[in-house]
Design a protein around this motif. Structure first.
Motif, PDB file in Angstrom:
ATOM      1  N   ASN A  70      41.224  45.410  55.610  1.00  0.00           N
ATOM      2  CA  ASN A  70      40.805  46.785  55.416  1.00  0.00           C
ATOM      3  C   ASN A  70      40.329  47.176  54.198  1.00  0.00           C
ATOM      4  O   ASN A  70      40.498  48.133  53.625  1.00  0.00           O
TER       5      ASN A  70
ATOM      6  N   LYS B 152      37.438  45.255  51.145  1.00  0.00           N
ATOM      7  CA  LYS B 152      36.693  44.301  50.578  1.00  0.00           C
ATOM      8  C   LYS B 152      37.106  43.080  50.055  1.00  0.00           C
ATOM      9  O   LYS B 152      37.165  41.760  50.586  1.00  0.00           O
TER      10      LYS B 152
ATOM     11  N   GLN C 243      37.107  39.244  51.665  1.00  0.00           N
ATOM     12  CA  GLN C 243      36.606  38.267  51.034  1.00  0.00           C
ATOM     13  C   GLN C 243      37.824  37.272  50.907  1.00  0.00           C
ATOM     14  O   GLN C 243      37.492  36.015  50.818  1.00  0.00           O
TER      15      GLN C 243
ATOM     16  N   ASN D  42      30.537  44.786  59.736  1.00  0.00           N
ATOM     17  CA  ASN D  42      30.660  44.361  58.639  1.00  0.00           C
ATOM     18  C   ASN D  42      31.254  43.032  58.276  1.00  0.00           C
ATOM     19  O   ASN D  42      30.732  42.475  57.294  1.00  0.00           O
TER      20      ASN D  42
ATOM     21  N   LYS E 236      28.492  40.662  58.387  1.00  0.00           N
ATOM     22  CA  LYS E 236      27.544  40.498  57.201  1.00  0.00           C
ATOM     23  C   LYS E 236      28.371  39.894  55.835  1.00  0.00           C
ATOM     24  O   LYS E 236      27.761  38.986  55.396  1.00  0.00           O
ATOM     25  N   ILE E 237      29.584  39.951  55.903  1.00  0.00           N
ATOM     26  CA  ILE E 237      30.480  39.393  55.137  1.00  0.00           C
ATOM     27  C   ILE E 237      30.223  37.763  55.027  1.00  0.00           C
ATOM     28  O   ILE E 237      30.155  36.999  54.196  1.00  0.00           O
TER      29      ILE E 237
ATOM     30  N   CYS F 264      27.000  36.655  54.205  1.00  0.00           N
ATOM     31  CA  CYS F 264      26.705  36.138  52.902  1.00  0.00           C
ATOM     32  C   CYS F 264      27.685  35.239  52.061  1.00  0.00           C
ATOM     33  O   CYS F 264      27.413  34.781  50.856  1.00  0.00           O
TER      34      CYS F 264
ATOM     35  N   CYS G 259      20.809  38.496  50.889  1.00  0.00           N
ATOM     36  CA  CYS G 259      22.118  39.137  50.729  1.00  0.00           C
ATOM     37  C   CYS G 259      22.101  39.725  49.223  1.00  0.00           C
ATOM     38  O   CYS G 259      21.508  39.548  48.651  1.00  0.00           O
TER      39      CYS G 259
ATOM     40  N   LYS H  49      32.415  52.249  48.521  1.00  0.00           N
ATOM     41  CA  LYS H  49      33.287  51.961  49.760  1.00  0.00           C
ATOM     42  C   LYS H  49      34.397  51.058  49.407  1.00  0.00           C
ATOM     43  O   LYS H  49      35.195  50.269  50.099  1.00  0.00           O
ATOM     44  N   GLU H  50      34.834  51.613  48.108  1.00  0.00           N
ATOM     45  CA  GLU H  50      36.146  50.742  47.334  1.00  0.00           C
ATOM     46  C   GLU H  50      37.152  51.666  46.881  1.00  0.00           C
ATOM     47  O   GLU H  50      38.187  51.642  47.000  1.00  0.00           O
TER      48      GLU H  50
ATOM     49  N   ILE I 283      40.222  51.133  53.887  1.00  0.00           N
ATOM     50  CA  ILE I 283      38.893  51.399  54.692  1.00  0.00           C
ATOM     51  C   ILE I 283      39.465  51.179  56.048  1.00  0.00           C
ATOM     52  O   ILE I 283      40.191  50.538  56.487  1.00  0.00           O
TER      53      ILE I 283
ATOM     54  N   VAL J  45      34.866  54.770  55.256  1.00  0.00           N
ATOM     55  CA  VAL J  45      33.398  54.186  55.807  1.00  0.00           C
ATOM     56  C   VAL J  45      32.402  55.162  55.787  1.00  0.00           C
ATOM     57  O   VAL J  45      31.224  54.769  55.596  1.00  0.00           O
TER      58      VAL J  45
ATOM     59  N   ASP K 266      28.235  46.949  46.095  1.00  0.00           N
ATOM     60  CA  ASP K 266      28.216  45.634  46.079  1.00  0.00           C
ATOM     61  C   ASP K 266      27.355  45.126  47.292  1.00  0.00           C
ATOM     62  O   ASP K 266      28.117  45.207  48.364  1.00  0.00           O
ATOM     63  N   THR K 267      26.039  44.812  47.231  1.00  0.00           N
ATOM     64  CA  THR K 267      25.409  44.733  48.210  1.00  0.00           C
ATOM     65  C   THR K 267      25.357  42.787  48.404  1.00  0.00           C
ATOM     66  O   THR K 267      24.776  42.464  49.535  1.00  0.00           O
ATOM     67  N   ARG K 268      25.564  42.353  47.509  1.00  0.00           N
ATOM     68  CA  ARG K 268      25.268  40.641  47.340  1.00  0.00           C
ATOM     69  C   ARG K 268      26.461  40.218  48.254  1.00  0.00           C
ATOM     70  O   ARG K 268      26.016  39.183  48.651  1.00  0.00           O
ATOM     71  N   SER K 269      27.619  40.440  48.509  1.00  0.00           N
ATOM     72  CA  SER K 269      28.598  40.191  49.222  1.00  0.00           C
ATOM     73  C   SER K 269      28.325  40.556  50.740  1.00  0.00           C
ATOM     74  O   SER K 269      28.987  40.310  51.764  1.00  0.00           O
ATOM     75  N   GLY K 270      27.340  41.619  50.862  1.00  0.00           N
ATOM     76  CA  GLY K 270      27.299  42.026  52.211  1.00  0.00           C
ATOM     77  C   GLY K 270      28.159  43.066  52.571  1.00  0.00           C
ATOM     78  O   GLY K 270      28.091  43.598  53.691  1.00  0.00           O
ATOM     79  N   TRP K 271      28.875  43.591  51.570  1.00  0.00           N
ATOM     80  CA  TRP K 271      30.039  44.581  51.838  1.00  0.00           C
ATOM     81  C   TRP K 271      29.107  46.083  52.121  1.00  0.00           C
ATOM     82  O   TRP K 271      29.699  46.584  53.065  1.00  0.00           O
TER      83      TRP K 271
ATOM     84  N   THR L 225      25.448  47.654  52.827  1.00  0.00           N
ATOM     85  CA  THR L 225      24.031  47.357  52.801  1.00  0.00           C
ATOM     86  C   THR L 225      23.173  48.588  52.718  1.00  0.00           C
ATOM     87  O   THR L 225      23.668  49.531  53.431  1.00  0.00           O
TER      88      THR L 225
ATOM     89  N   ASP M 194      24.014  52.207  55.549  1.00  0.00           N
ATOM     90  CA  ASP M 194      23.658  52.254  56.837  1.00  0.00           C
ATOM     91  C   ASP M 194      24.207  53.261  57.332  1.00  0.00           C
ATOM     92  O   ASP M 194      23.726  53.970  58.292  1.00  0.00           O
TER      93      ASP M 194
END
Lengths: 211, 642
Positions: A78, A80, A84, A196, A199-200, A203, A211, B42-43, B96, B123, B158-163, B165, B211
């Motif tokens: 729940n 990031k 990860q 989600n 996507k994670i 990437c 990404c 979102k964190e 989240i 979210v 953080d768009t790099r990790s895809g968290w 978009t 999104d």
């Protein structure tokens, strides 16, 4: 984990694959990921629409309904960092579990809607589409998982684990007790999770491709 | 802790009492309102509330929340980071996909106030920061510069990790305008803007949105100046040119459709009007006789000393003919008219020769040359002219070109009608075998139409016969010259013909015309010339006119046409005024041969001598008329016909 040296390769069909075998596979894997992510995004959009519609027309009481989604038994990250930190196989497994857990409830939901004419035709079509999408998406993610296993990205311990827990979740009768509103609410959240997580996952595995 | 709270309560109560004693009112706090929670990445997330009225007392606010499916109440961990009336949830406290139930409580000495609970899921409350590093550059590779806008996502997202978009949107406007132009950009971080106004400044802003979330604020304005450039749009000019050509063509076609082709031809290539003034004679120029060239221009005899003004003024000759002749003339005129009409509708009285058809023109020219051809070579040319028809005899002046001093007197009784101008068509219709006569007519008609030129005849000093050629008004019979008539057939050339082509006595009508016994058609002709053997040019002269002194030379040429025979020729009565010289211009041989007799007939037919005989008998009858020196064709009655 091999370093993928390809940069800026367009996300197109596998016809580009001429040079190295691995590069070609990675390209197709990224392509697959994009497809399932797009699919999940669409599914989430539909569930969001239905939920908003339900909230608008049926005005659920403000009483505090327990939001015990039947999928709450499935442990999902729940945050990031949690997402990860979790292993790829586990993440993939979570996705698959979720998708499997929602297959039957959505089907019954659609049947309920169509029978009792609770929604208009457009919403009824959406519920049908939603239930079908869950089915399709699960197959797609399974394909992605197989591809990853083939490429050696994840181990082969995925299959058995996912199915057992998923079956457990789908057999629980809890979902039958949920009313429609709760069901929609829960599914909306779960579809977001799925999107989600995908996507994670992408990437993490194929970060070069958008990404 | 409890002690502090108790202390606060006691103090507040004391304050209340004091204030009550002071007369002021206090109340419990109003409820906090409008709880808004937002998460930038979102964190973490932050909630803000609006405090209600404080009731006059110091009021404290507290935020309490419960997580989904748990009854544990938690209080806000951080009231400070986000400012006043806010609560900040850090990463550890943020979950989240978990529903938060948040309540804000306002507390003062008199009471508490609970706000409405708010349920949020992080979210769905994501509102990122605006995009960063917005750069706008002008790309000037081509003639059409454009803007390239590029940016970076906000740092926290953080768009790099895809968290997260993010999708972006930019807007642009000119410096002076108020309305923005919004362009959605999707997930890309670069955007091109085209169709710029040269030499102007633009404002550019970018924002982003996850999104499922809220739009960020617009980024700071980035200014960009577009340089001045000239759009050389070649295709635009080509398009304009094609369009203009198309319009011009359309109008041209419309205009052409209105104009008939016939009219168009005359509009584009108008017929050249003929010369109304006869200028230099070309042949005179070639000959180089300057006095002859200019003689046509000089009006030395003006005002004319002769009393015969009407001689010069005559433009039209009316021919008084008997009925038959009139009929004939009418027919001929009709034919002429028809022919004229058929030939050319643009020929009119005023037009010179050139205004008629080229066909006519050529024939006219042929006639001109025939005029020259008609001029007998006094050195003994054997040119023979075809005589005109009797109608033309009546109608025209026939210039006898023996001498250049021939008087161009025109009989008053003979009027030239406009139809005479173009006798050629009539010729063609009648299929006359003697086209050389045409020249004569033209010779006559020209002289008649231009009375101004007539004095030239009078003023010319007697000159040799050769000079006569240079006189444009003389019917120069230069038989040698036919330069202008490639089309002249053999017939048109001077032909030595046995027949009396002088008058178309072949035609009965012709013969009638001349031989009509009625005296009404008093046509006097003046023999101007008699060509060798077969031709006599008759020049109608007004009856009763006596030659003036200046014309004395010319009088000798007058003789009366006694009769015109079908085949044999013309009977001429010579005038005896001047004496020895013959009125008939003959070739020299003839002159010599006939020098002896007073009256004689210029027998055109070389074959028979009969007419001569016949005429002699009639001479005395006509003597009195001979005094005037005219050839009176009309009075030739009683003469034997042959």
């Amino acid at each position: 984990m091999k370093q993928n040296d390809e940069k800026g390769v367009p996300m197109s069909s596998t016809s580009i694959c001429t040079n190295s075998q691995t590069g070609c596979h990675f390209l197709s894997l990224a392509n697959l990921f994009d497809r399932v992510i797009h699919h999940s995004a669409r599914m989430h959009g539909i569930s969001n629409d239905l939920h908003s519609e339900f909230e608008l027309y049926f005005l659920p009481s403000k009483n505090r309904v327990s939001r015990n989604c039947h999928t709450s038994t499935i442990l999902t990250p729940n945050g990031k960092e949690n997402a990860q930190r979790i292993a790829r196989e586990e993440l993939t497994e979570v996705i698959l579990k979720l998708l499997l857990a929602w297959r039957d409830p959505l089907w019954h939901f659609h049947q309920n809607m169509a029978r009792h004419h609770k929604f208009n035709n457009l919403s009824s079509n959406k519920s049908l589409e939603m239930s079908e999408m869950v089915h399709e998406l699960r197959k797609g993610v399974q394909k992605v998982a197989e591809k990853m296993q083939m490429l050696g990205i994840i181990s082969n311990s995925l299959g058995t684990l996912g199915s057992r827990e998923a079956l457990l979740a789908s057999d629980s009768p809890e979902w039958r007790l949920m009313n429609d509103y709760n069901l929609l609410y829960c599914f909306r959240r779960d579809s977001n999770k799925i999107q989600n997580y995908l996507k994670i996952l992408k990437c993490r595995i194929v970060p070069e491709h958008g990404c | 802790m409890m002690r502090n709270v108790g202390g606060v309560i006691v103090l507040s109560l004391l304050l209340v009492f004091v204030q009550l004693a002071a007369g002021e009112s206090f109340s419990p706090p109003g409820t906090p309102k409008n709880i808004i929670c937002r998460s930038p990445e979102k964190e973490t997330f932050t909630c803000w509330w609006e405090p209600g009225s404080d009731g006059g007392l110091p009021t404290t606010y507290a935020l309490y929340y419960r997580k989904e499916n748990s009854d544990t109440v938690y209080e806000c961990p951080d009231y400070k980071t986000a400012g006043k009336n806010s609560c900040f949830f850090n990463k550890n406290d943020t979950s989240i996909w978990v529903t938060y139930n948040i309540t804000v409580v306002a507390t003062n000495a008199l009471g508490r106030a609970f706000s409405d609970p708010v349920e949020i899921d992080v979210v769905y409350i994501v509102m990122p920061n605006p995009p960063e590093e917005v750069t706008v550059t002008v790309i000037e590779d081509t003639n059409w510069p454009f803007l390239r806008v590029s940016w970076e996502p906000p740092e926290k997202a953080d768009t790099r990790s895809g968290w997260i978009t993010l999708i972006y949107e930019l807007r642009i406007k000119l410096e002076n305008e108020d309305e923005w132009e919004v362009h959605p950009a999707g997930q890309q971080k670069v955007f091109n803007i085209f169709s710029l106004r040269p030499d102007s400044t633009y404002h550019v802003q970018v924002r982003c949105k996850p999104d499922h979330g809220f739009w960020s604020e617009w980024s700071g304005t980035t200014f960009v100046k577009v340089p001045d450039y000239f759009p050389r749009e070649r295709s635009m000019w080509i398009l304009i040119a094609v369009f203009a050509a198309f319009i011009i063509l359309t109008f041209t076609f419309i205009w052409l459709s209105y104009m008939k082709i016939h009219n168009l031809k005359h509009y584009v290539l108008p017929p050249v009007p003929g010369p109304k003034i006869k200028g230099f004679d070309k042949k005179a120029l070639k000959n180089g006789k300057f006095e002859d060239i200019f003689s046509s221009l000089v009006v030395s005899d003006f005002p004319p000393t002769t009393s015969n003004y009407e001689d010069f003024i005559v433009e039209n000759l009316e021919v008084f003919v008997p009925e038959e002749q009139e009929l004939i003339m009418e027919d001929s005129k009709d034919l002429q008219d028809d022919s004229i009409k058929s030939e050319n509708s643009t020929c009119d009285n005023d037009s010179g020769r050139g205004s008629c058809d080229s066909h006519t023109l050529l024939i006219d020219k042929g006639g001109g040359d025939k005029e020259e051809a008609l001029q007998s070579d006094q050195e003994g040319s054997q040119d023979e002219r075809v005589p005109t028809s009797p109608e033309e005899v009546m109608e025209e002046d026939l210039l006898a070109c023996c001498d250049e001093k021939n008087s161009p007197d025109i009989s008053e009784k003979v009027k030239f009608t406009p139809s005479l101008i173009s006798p050629l068509p009539r010729y063609n219709l009648m299929n006359q075998p003697n086209p050389p006569e045409i020249g004569k007519k033209h010779c006559l008609s020209d002289s008649l139409l231009n009375p101004d030129s007539l004095p030239s005849y009078f003023t010319q000093p007697p000159s040799t016969k050769n000079d006569f050629r240079s006189n444009p008004w003389e019917c120069n019979f230069n038989h040698k010259q036919h330069p202008l008539h490639p089309q002249t057939t053999g017939k048109e050339h001077l032909q030595v013909q046995n027949e009396i082509s002088w008058v178309h006595v072949d035609r009965t009508e012709a013969s009638l015309g001349v031989q009509a016994p009625s005296v009404r058609s008093t046509e006097y002709v003046e023999v101007q010339r008699v060509s060798g053997g077969n031709m006599v040019l008759l020049h109608p002269v007004s009856a009763g006119q006596e030659n003036s002194g200046t014309m004395s030379h010319q009088t000798e040429h007058y003789s009366r046409v006694k009769t015109v025979n079908n085949d044999s020729g013309l009977l001429l009565l010579q005038k005896e005024s001047t004496g020895e010289e013959m009125g008939i211009c003959l070739s020299e041989e003839e002159v010599e041969s006939r020098a002896t007799s007073n009256g004689y007939t210029a027998s055109i037919t070389p074959t028979s001598e009969k007419p001569m005989v016949g005429i002699n008998s009639t001479l005395p009858i006509l003597d009195d008329r001979m005094a005037s020196g005219y050839v009176d064709t009309a009075t030739m009655f009683g003469l034997p016909t042959y």
